[in-house]
Write an enzyme that holds these catalytic residues in place. Structure first.
Site, PDB file in Angstrom:
ATOM      1  CG  ASP A  81      47.098  42.506  44.189  1.00  0.00           C
ATOM      2  OD1 ASP A  81      46.047  43.837  43.835  1.00  0.00           O
ATOM      3  OD2 ASP A  81      46.829  42.449  45.730  1.00  0.00           O
ATOM      4  CB  SER A  82      42.739  41.484  41.130  1.00  0.00           C
ATOM      5  OG  SER A  82      42.012  41.385  42.623  1.00  0.00           O
TER       6      SER A  82
END
Lengths: 245, 77
Positions: B36-37
């Protein structure tokens, strides 16, 4: 419960009533603390009272470079920063129509922007250790507003928004971020109020009295404890019922 | 002494908990490796530490795949 042995905590505004009480409570629970604030003498005095596991790190929170350097100083002094309590706050009250840019900027810088910078500075270590506690000391007026405190209320409300945004970002990494919103507490900040203002205030507090710094510290201790690991993005109001939010 | 490629792969495998075989040149951290980011930020932080380099934010954004990371680090060290 609420054992902080082996944890390290940076508390800003530790020379003030609430900050000093928070630092003391965390220290009593076993944490190593770094006391920060503008005035060194009261910090030193508090550190002497606490004894071991207490470091003094004076910092002018309106100075961006000094603020950005503080997390590293704290980490160097304590071996890391597991807990950050953004407590420092100033007031520059005045009616909105007459508020100067300077009074606005100073309050936003110290109460909100410094909290942002310090938080950004401690996050890397917390992300790596997969554990962290950040408590942003907001205020009841961040939720309710208060005449004469447009700047202060804006900064304190800003802390709540910042708290919730960051809480969502870092929750998967074991880091909690919460706001703590005191009502009217017996400190130097509220001592400035006139007798009339105080009487007016008390009439609005169901508990019928002002709170003590220790009562805020107890709430902070809970939020930073291992036991509060599932509490994040919350605003804990401690105000004697003055505003039930 | 491990190669840059091996060291980067080790970080990715450890951090994202993926199988080593999946960490190929064109493997996208987000699309193929499940990052994920926040993971991508942490990977960049881990690369910075491992290789003693600074990866500015605008450069970090261009590092999308394992190959991107290896190339950036090779150029920077």
């Amino acid at each position: 419960m609420f054992n902080l042995e082996g944890k390290t905590a940076l508390v800003t505004g530790a020379s003030g009533g609430i900050g000093g009480a928070v630092a003391t409570a965390l220290h009593t629970a076993g944490a190593t603390v770094a006391l920060s604030g503008t005035r060194e003498a009261p910090l030193r005095e508090l550190a002497d009272t606490l004894g071991e596991r207490a470091n003094v790190l004076p910092c002018n929170l309106s100075d961006a470079d000094a603020v950005n350097a503080l997390p590293k100083q704290a980490a160097d002094a304590m071996g890391g920063v597991d807990i950050l309590v953004n407590n420092a706050g100033i007031t520059r009250d005045g009616l909105f129509m007459r508020m100067s840019d300077d009074d606005w900027t100073q309050v936003l810088d110290v109460n909100l922007t410094a909290a942002f910078r310090l938080t950004r500075g401690v996050l890397r270590g917390m992300m790596k250790s997969r554990w962290g506690r950040i408590v942003n000391v907001s205020s009841i007026v961040g939720a309710t507003g208060n005449p004469g405190q447009g700047n202060y209320a804006a900064a304190k409300a800003g802390l709540i928004g910042m708290t919730k945004s960051l809480a969502s970002e870092v929750a998967p990494r074991g880091i909690t971020v919460n706001a703590l919103a005191p009502g009217f507490i017996e400190t130097a900040m509220t001592e400035k109020l006139t007798a009339d203002q105080k009487a007016d205030m008390l009439s609005q507090i169901p508990a019928g009295r002002m709170g003590t710094p220790e009562e805020i510290a107890a709430a902070a201790l809970y939020l930073v404890s291992p036991e509060a690991g599932y509490v994040t993005g919350a605003t804990l109001h401690v105000n004697g019922g003055m505003a039930m939010l | 002494m491990s190669t840059i490629e091996e060291r980067v792969r080790k970080i990715v495998v450890e951090h994202l908990g993926v199988e080593e075989e999946k960490v190929v040149d064109n493997a996208s951290f987000i699309d193929d490796l499940g990052a994920d980011s926040l993971d991508t930020v942490e990977l960049v932080m881990a690369f910075e530490e491992e290789f003693g380099i600074e990866i500015p934010d605008d450069a970090a954004e261009t590092i999308q795949t394992f190959g991107d990371a290896v190339k950036f680090i090779k150029d920077a060290t």
